[in-house]
Design an enzyme around this catalytic site. Structure first.
Site, PDB file in Angstrom:
ATOM      1  N   HIS A 236     -38.502  -8.522 -31.865  1.00 45.96           N
ATOM      2  CA  HIS A 236     -37.345  -8.778 -31.117  1.00 45.96           C
ATOM      3  C   HIS A 236     -36.408  -9.351 -32.831  1.00 45.96           C
ATOM      4  O   HIS A 236     -34.732  -7.948 -32.525  1.00 45.96           O
ATOM      5  CB  HIS A 236     -37.058  -9.192 -30.046  1.00 45.96           C
TER       6      HIS A 236
ATOM      7  N   ARG B 212     -45.808  -7.028 -23.854  1.00 44.29           N
ATOM      8  CA  ARG B 212     -46.947  -6.989 -22.286  1.00 44.29           C
ATOM      9  C   ARG B 212     -47.849  -7.113 -23.425  1.00 44.29           C
ATOM     10  O   ARG B 212     -49.045  -8.164 -22.712  1.00 44.29           O
ATOM     11  CB  ARG B 212     -46.874  -5.324 -22.396  1.00 44.29           C
TER      12      ARG B 212
ATOM     13  N   ASP C 173     -40.697   1.682 -29.807  1.00 41.57           N
ATOM     14  CA  ASP C 173     -40.585   2.683 -28.602  1.00 41.57           C
ATOM     15  C   ASP C 173     -39.300   4.242 -29.021  1.00 41.57           C
ATOM     16  O   ASP C 173     -39.088   4.150 -29.504  1.00 41.57           O
ATOM     17  CB  ASP C 173     -39.472   2.209 -27.450  1.00 41.57           C
TER      18      ASP C 173
ATOM     19  N   GLN D 146     -37.953   6.389 -26.875  1.00 40.99           N
ATOM     20  CA  GLN D 146     -36.427   5.682 -25.985  1.00 40.99           C
ATOM     21  C   GLN D 146     -35.858   5.475 -26.746  1.00 40.99           C
ATOM     22  O   GLN D 146     -34.053   6.136 -26.385  1.00 40.99           O
ATOM     23  CB  GLN D 146     -37.327   4.405 -25.447  1.00 40.99           C
TER      24      GLN D 146
HETATM   25  O1  PAF Z   1     -36.595  -1.402 -24.589  1.00 38.73           O
HETATM   26  C1  PAF Z   1     -36.637  -1.869 -23.671  1.00 38.73           C
HETATM   27  O2  PAF Z   1     -36.446  -3.667 -24.092  1.00 38.73           O
HETATM   28  C2  PAF Z   1     -35.417  -1.548 -22.539  1.00 38.73           C
HETATM   29  O3  PAF Z   1     -36.070  -0.757 -22.367  1.00 38.73           O
HETATM   30  C3  PAF Z   1     -33.768  -1.532 -22.845  1.00 38.73           C
HETATM   31  C4  PAF Z   1     -33.937  -0.529 -24.207  1.00 38.73           C
HETATM   32  C5  PAF Z   1     -33.564  -3.504 -22.711  1.00 38.73           C
HETATM   33  C6  PAF Z   1     -33.856  -1.056 -21.593  1.00 38.73           C
HETATM   34  O4  PAF Z   1     -33.927  -2.056 -20.487  1.00 38.73           O
END
Ligand code: PAF
Length: 288
Positions: free
Chosen positions: A38, A188, A151, A154
């Protein structure tokens, strides 16, 4: 740094920043339990934006009924301190009721790239992700939003949504950050027991093994996947592979014969946490 709990508050902070001369607003959407992955997104956002907001919201709608919504780690004080030390301008940490008030009845649903992999194993997951990300984009109105390549599906889905719905922002994808043994950083990971954690290194090993086989000339996806599957079964017996797939990097459609760039993606369910990872194999790089 300001922490906003309501939509009105974060909108006010962004509006004040813009009227004070800010031209590029960055957003890093997260579910908290922030780690180096992050922070690499936050640093990337800070590098190109003059105002950066981080959202911290464990989004209930993207978890299935038997998933880890309640157990998901929520170290909010550490997260806020981390944001301060990385130069974030505003944290948006709403409660679920703020994002989904009584009467909420809208779902943003993307077809196409949501179909395979996570979409197949976690029905409804991407509806939840797209709905909350669309809301965050509408609330913060960023110029740039940063997501991690870990991800991969995503971010492919979010790019599709942003393009299809003419959302006026740029999606920036940042490289996966890994532990020394190759395990992709994930919120996680802290849930894993010692033995699970040791075995989890096998995810990246099997991706690298697959990449090596492809670079050596193996082009039948099924054979590559079978080798990865055997490696996982041997090195991570506590885990159960939900899927190992080789897909086209843009459409995410399954590839049978590997002739151009592909993404190898996998998901492994350990008793304490389900982990995902992927690797992109660029076929324009010289074969070894
Ligand atoms: O990747 C994540 O942490 C989540 O899927 C996100 C993009 C913040 C959406 O809740």
């Amino acid at each position: 740094m300001n922490t906003a709990k309501t939509i009105a508050e974060i909108r006010r902070l962004v509006a004040d920043a813009r009227s004070g001369g800010v031209v590029c607003v960055g957003l890093v959407p997260t579910m908290g339990a922030l780690h180096k992955g992050h922070y690499s997104l936050i640093d990337a956002a800070c590098g190109e934006c003059d105002f950066v907001a981080v959202s911290i919201f464990v989004n209930p709608t993207q978890f299935g009924p038997n998933e880890d919504y309640r157990r998901y780690p929520r170290p909010i004080d550490d997260d806020v301190a981390g944001c301060v030390s990385h130069g974030v301008d505003a944290v948006f940490a709403p409660r679920a009721e703020e994002m989904y008030p009584d009467g909420f009845a809208t779902t943003v649903s993307v077809a196409g790239p949501t179909g395979p992999m996570e979409g197949r194993c976690r029905p409804g997951h991407f509806d939840g992700v797209c709905t909350v990300v669309a809301k965050l984009f509408n609330i913060v109105a960023p110029d740039v939003a940063c997501f991690g390549a870990k991800d991969y599906q995503q971010v492919t889905v979010i790019k599709r949504m942003a393009a299809d719905l003419d959302m006026p922002l740029r999606i920036k994808v940042c490289p996966t950050v890994r532990e020394a043994d190759g395990l992709a950083m994930s919120s996680r990971n802290v849930c894993l027991g010692d033995e699970e954690r040791a075995q989890a290194a096998a995810l990246y090993e099997s991706l690298r093994l697959s990449e090596r086989l492809i670079r050596e000339g193996l082009s039948r996806a099924e054979e590559v996947i079978e080798t990865a599957r055997r490696h996982l079964a041997e090195k991570a017996p506590l885990g159960k592979a939900d899927y190992i797939e080789i897909v086209d990097p843009d459409s995410l459609e399954t590839v049978d014969t590997i002739e151009k760039d592909v993404v190898i993606a996998l998901a492994v369910k350990f008793p304490s946490a389900r982990l995902i990872d992927n690797i992109r194999v660029d076929m324009t790089e010289q074969r070894e």
